[in-house]
Design a protein around this motif. Structure first.
Motif, PDB file in Angstrom:
ATOM      1  N   MET A 206      -4.164   4.951   8.601  1.00 52.89           N
ATOM      2  CA  MET A 206      -3.302   5.728   7.716  1.00 52.89           C
ATOM      3  C   MET A 206      -2.582   6.548   8.330  1.00 52.89           C
ATOM      4  O   MET A 206      -2.890   7.551   9.136  1.00 52.89           O
ATOM      5  CB  MET A 206      -3.959   5.831   6.606  1.00 52.89           C
ATOM      6  N   SER A 207      -1.386   6.893   7.787  1.00 52.06           N
ATOM      7  CA  SER A 207      -0.201   8.019   8.162  1.00 52.06           C
ATOM      8  C   SER A 207      -0.944   9.477   7.768  1.00 52.06           C
ATOM      9  O   SER A 207      -1.656   9.533   6.640  1.00 52.06           O
ATOM     10  CB  SER A 207       0.921   7.835   7.478  1.00 52.06           C
ATOM     11  N   ALA A 208      -0.751  10.374   8.855  1.00 56.08           N
ATOM     12  CA  ALA A 208      -1.385  11.580   8.554  1.00 56.08           C
ATOM     13  C   ALA A 208      -0.235  12.702   7.825  1.00 56.08           C
ATOM     14  O   ALA A 208      -0.348  13.730   7.734  1.00 56.08           O
ATOM     15  CB  ALA A 208      -1.749  12.298   9.811  1.00 56.08           C
ATOM     16  N   ASN A 209       0.864  11.901   7.590  1.00 59.20           N
ATOM     17  CA  ASN A 209       2.087  12.648   6.869  1.00 59.20           C
ATOM     18  C   ASN A 209       1.510  13.017   5.478  1.00 59.20           C
ATOM     19  O   ASN A 209       1.335  12.025   4.448  1.00 59.20           O
ATOM     20  CB  ASN A 209       3.119  11.667   6.757  1.00 59.20           C
ATOM     21  N   PRO A 210       1.531  14.249   5.153  1.00 60.20           N
ATOM     22  CA  PRO A 210       0.986  14.691   3.800  1.00 60.20           C
ATOM     23  C   PRO A 210       1.853  14.031   2.731  1.00 60.20           C
ATOM     24  O   PRO A 210       1.440  14.116   1.526  1.00 60.20           O
ATOM     25  CB  PRO A 210       0.909  16.158   3.983  1.00 60.20           C
ATOM     26  N   ALA A 211       3.061  13.668   2.925  1.00 62.96           N
ATOM     27  CA  ALA A 211       4.116  13.398   1.859  1.00 62.96           C
ATOM     28  C   ALA A 211       3.731  11.952   1.341  1.00 62.96           C
ATOM     29  O   ALA A 211       3.906  11.575   0.231  1.00 62.96           O
ATOM     30  CB  ALA A 211       5.573  13.367   2.624  1.00 62.96           C
ATOM     31  N   ILE A 212       2.866  11.294   2.198  1.00 61.51           N
ATOM     32  CA  ILE A 212       2.639   9.782   1.677  1.00 61.51           C
ATOM     33  C   ILE A 212       1.233   9.915   1.052  1.00 61.51           C
ATOM     34  O   ILE A 212       0.993   8.774   0.397  1.00 61.51           O
ATOM     35  CB  ILE A 212       2.569   8.944   2.723  1.00 61.51           C
ATOM     36  N   LYS A 213       0.571  11.262   1.015  1.00 65.39           N
ATOM     37  CA  LYS A 213      -0.934  11.144   0.330  1.00 65.39           C
ATOM     38  C   LYS A 213      -0.951  10.836  -1.126  1.00 65.39           C
ATOM     39  O   LYS A 213      -1.608  10.050  -1.585  1.00 65.39           O
ATOM     40  CB  LYS A 213      -1.354  12.570   0.505  1.00 65.39           C
ATOM     41  N   ASP A 214       0.168  11.336  -1.934  1.00 65.47           N
ATOM     42  CA  ASP A 214       0.154  11.051  -3.228  1.00 65.47           C
ATOM     43  C   ASP A 214       1.201  10.074  -3.934  1.00 65.47           C
ATOM     44  O   ASP A 214       1.545   9.977  -4.960  1.00 65.47           O
ATOM     45  CB  ASP A 214       0.540  12.463  -4.197  1.00 65.47           C
ATOM     46  N   PHE A 215       1.660   9.232  -2.980  1.00 66.24           N
ATOM     47  CA  PHE A 215       2.747   8.387  -2.968  1.00 66.24           C
ATOM     48  C   PHE A 215       2.143   6.848  -3.445  1.00 66.24           C
ATOM     49  O   PHE A 215       1.411   6.240  -2.634  1.00 66.24           O
ATOM     50  CB  PHE A 215       3.723   8.085  -2.074  1.00 66.24           C
ATOM     51  N   ASP A 216       2.726   6.423  -4.526  1.00 62.67           N
ATOM     52  CA  ASP A 216       2.095   5.233  -5.007  1.00 62.67           C
ATOM     53  C   ASP A 216       2.816   3.864  -4.363  1.00 62.67           C
ATOM     54  O   ASP A 216       3.944   3.738  -4.461  1.00 62.67           O
ATOM     55  CB  ASP A 216       2.034   5.039  -6.602  1.00 62.67           C
ATOM     56  N   LEU A 217       2.037   3.221  -3.495  1.00 64.07           N
ATOM     57  CA  LEU A 217       2.651   2.402  -2.487  1.00 64.07           C
ATOM     58  C   LEU A 217       3.099   1.021  -3.484  1.00 64.07           C
ATOM     59  O   LEU A 217       3.989   0.308  -2.930  1.00 64.07           O
ATOM     60  CB  LEU A 217       1.840   1.805  -1.526  1.00 64.07           C
ATOM     61  N   ASN A 218       2.481   1.057  -4.736  1.00 58.62           N
ATOM     62  CA  ASN A 218       3.043  -0.114  -5.410  1.00 58.62           C
ATOM     63  C   ASN A 218       4.575  -0.063  -5.999  1.00 58.62           C
ATOM     64  O   ASN A 218       5.286  -0.863  -6.420  1.00 58.62           O
ATOM     65  CB  ASN A 218       2.313  -0.190  -6.781  1.00 58.62           C
ATOM     66  N   LEU A 219       4.970   1.172  -5.852  1.00 58.34           N
ATOM     67  CA  LEU A 219       6.427   1.524  -6.334  1.00 58.34           C
ATOM     68  C   LEU A 219       7.363   0.798  -5.248  1.00 58.34           C
ATOM     69  O   LEU A 219       8.451   0.500  -5.752  1.00 58.34           O
ATOM     70  CB  LEU A 219       6.769   2.999  -6.266  1.00 58.34           C
ATOM     71  N   ILE A 220       7.135   0.386  -4.012  1.00 59.49           N
ATOM     72  CA  ILE A 220       7.855  -0.342  -3.221  1.00 59.49           C
ATOM     73  C   ILE A 220       8.272  -1.534  -3.530  1.00 59.49           C
ATOM     74  O   ILE A 220       9.240  -2.156  -3.714  1.00 59.49           O
ATOM     75  CB  ILE A 220       7.112  -0.128  -1.788  1.00 59.49           C
ATOM     76  N   LYS A 221       7.245  -2.201  -4.018  1.00 57.81           N
ATOM     77  CA  LYS A 221       7.285  -3.552  -4.499  1.00 57.81           C
ATOM     78  C   LYS A 221       8.209  -3.566  -5.956  1.00 57.81           C
ATOM     79  O   LYS A 221       9.289  -4.590  -5.848  1.00 57.81           O
ATOM     80  CB  LYS A 221       5.904  -4.171  -4.647  1.00 57.81           C
ATOM     81  N   VAL A 222       8.011  -2.420  -6.803  1.00 58.61           N
ATOM     82  CA  VAL A 222       8.955  -2.426  -7.985  1.00 58.61           C
ATOM     83  C   VAL A 222      10.391  -2.263  -7.687  1.00 58.61           C
ATOM     84  O   VAL A 222      11.268  -2.872  -8.118  1.00 58.61           O
ATOM     85  CB  VAL A 222       8.291  -1.382  -9.025  1.00 58.61           C
ATOM     86  N   PHE A 223      10.526  -1.177  -6.815  1.00 61.01           N
ATOM     87  CA  PHE A 223      11.956  -0.877  -6.055  1.00 61.01           C
ATOM     88  C   PHE A 223      12.575  -2.258  -5.629  1.00 61.01           C
ATOM     89  O   PHE A 223      13.548  -2.570  -6.202  1.00 61.01           O
ATOM     90  CB  PHE A 223      11.749   0.366  -4.984  1.00 61.01           C
ATOM     91  N   ASP A 224      11.912  -2.897  -4.677  1.00 58.68           N
ATOM     92  CA  ASP A 224      12.506  -4.283  -4.230  1.00 58.68           C
ATOM     93  C   ASP A 224      12.831  -5.159  -5.320  1.00 58.68           C
ATOM     94  O   ASP A 224      13.990  -5.675  -5.135  1.00 58.68           O
ATOM     95  CB  ASP A 224      11.524  -4.635  -3.188  1.00 58.68           C
ATOM     96  N   ALA A 225      11.984  -5.416  -6.349  1.00 62.30           N
ATOM     97  CA  ALA A 225      12.141  -6.252  -7.331  1.00 62.30           C
ATOM     98  C   ALA A 225      13.504  -6.099  -7.992  1.00 62.30           C
ATOM     99  O   ALA A 225      14.288  -6.759  -8.429  1.00 62.30           O
ATOM    100  CB  ALA A 225      11.021  -6.460  -8.249  1.00 62.30           C
ATOM    101  N   VAL A 226      13.710  -4.726  -8.406  1.00 60.92           N
ATOM    102  CA  VAL A 226      14.700  -4.173  -9.230  1.00 60.92           C
ATOM    103  C   VAL A 226      16.204  -4.306  -8.477  1.00 60.92           C
ATOM    104  O   VAL A 226      16.996  -5.137  -9.097  1.00 60.92           O
ATOM    105  CB  VAL A 226      14.605  -2.825  -9.669  1.00 60.92           C
ATOM    106  N   ILE A 227      16.061  -3.948  -7.267  1.00 63.81           N
ATOM    107  CA  ILE A 227      17.203  -4.125  -6.389  1.00 63.81           C
ATOM    108  C   ILE A 227      17.803  -5.707  -6.221  1.00 63.81           C
ATOM    109  O   ILE A 227      18.728  -6.232  -6.317  1.00 63.81           O
ATOM    110  CB  ILE A 227      17.281  -3.705  -5.359  1.00 63.81           C
TER     111      ILE A 227
END
Length: 316
Positions: A1-22
């Motif tokens: 997994m990425s060690a970048n702290p910015a990704i720690k609290d990011f909900d990866l499900n939002l990627i799928k939603v964002f793609d579907a809306v566009i």
């Protein structure tokens, strides 16, 4: 997994939603694609915008328009989704044919695909062909981008940046068709009086206004005349159309090559007549449309090339 702290609290499900809306253009269509409520989509978009601390969409009459920043993010997300999808793809099992799904009408199925069943890639794939009526461009667009359909054949190209399309065949010449027992079959061509006196059978899968009677025969895309045809039979079945002509006094107007196909290949008892010179018909084009990111893109393009070759070299 990425060690970048910015990704720690990011909900990866939002990627799928964002793609579907566009891809879908608004929250309602995206919710149908993902099988969630529009409210859930709106909440997910708000969380995503909060994560980036900026507006990612502009609301318009047509729906949600992504900002330039949103398109940059979506481009990166698309790469992620493609990588994830590739890990989920199962290698074909020996003896099991992969499926390719195609939408069109019954004319395309008979005029094109019936001539290709013994050729590649039909020996490697199970082709699922579905006739659709009426033509619903939004449904086609969502089916292609949602990967439930691999290719759609339409009379107009589907305008969408995520889709690609190409012309399969252009129909320029038209003729009248009647039964062999029809008195008109003895004539070398039709007069205007003949054309407007005899009842017409028309192939119709939509009802866009074009002719003087307010209806449109999609195989007769541009008729210039102050008169109105006497239409006695409408159908969305090409076999139904030809059968009606073959067994009655109806006449029909068809592209010449298509009419010859049903006369020679299908052996219908019909006569082909030249149309009155006073009538002017515009050309008709058939297009193949597909999703640029289709996992079976190579196979789709292979079938498209086959259809173009058939259209170029067939004798009728």
């Amino acid at each position: 997994m990425s060690a970048n702290p910015a990704i720690k609290d990011f909900d990866l499900n939002l990627i799928k939603v964002f793609d579907a809306v566009i891809s879908a253009g608004n929250a309602t269509r995206a919710s149908k694609r993902l099988q969630v409520t529009p409210a859930a989509i709106s909440q997910a978009l708000q969380r995503l915008q909060n994560a980036y601390n900026e507006e990612l969409f502009i609301r318009t009459r047509e729906g949600l328009a992504p900002t330039s920043r949103a398109r940059e993010i979506h481009s990166a997300y698309s790469q992620v989704l493609d990588i994830v999808a590739s890990t989920l793809e199962q290698p074909p099992r020996p003896g099991v044919m992969q499926e390719l799904t195609i939408l069109g009408n019954d004319i395309n199925e008979q005029y094109y695909f019936s001539q290709l069943f013994d050729y590649e890639p039909f020996t490697r794939f199970q082709i699922k062909y579905s006739s659709t009526s009426p033509q619903n461009i939004q449904y086609y667009r969502e089916s292609l981008t949602g990967s439930t359909v691999d290719m759609v054949l339409t009379l107009k190209p589907i305008a969408d940046s995520e889709l690609e399309n190409v012309a399969i065949e252009h129909f320029h010449d038209y003729c009248a068709v009647c039964a062999l027992h029809n008195p008109l079959a003895e004539l070398p061509d039709l007069t205007l009086y003949n054309f407007f006196s005899f009842p017409h059978a028309v192939y119709q899968t939509d009802a866009l206004p074009l002719l003087a009677d307010g209806k449109r025969n999609i195989l007769l895309p541009g008729l210039t005349s102050t008169c109105s045809r006497r239409i006695g039979y409408r159908t969305d079945s090409i076999n139904g159309l030809i059968s009606a002509v073959e067994n009655s006094s109806f006449i029909a107007v068809l592209p010449y090559r298509l009419a010859r196909f049903f006369q020679i290949q299908k052996k219908y008892s019909i006569a082909l007549l030249a149309l009155p010179e006073e009538l002017n018909f515009s050309s008709q084009t058939l297009y193949a449309n597909w999703y640029r990111k289709n996992r079976r893109l190579a196979e789709v393009k292979e079938i498209v090339a086959m259809l173009q070759t058939l259209a170029s070299f067939r004798k009728w």
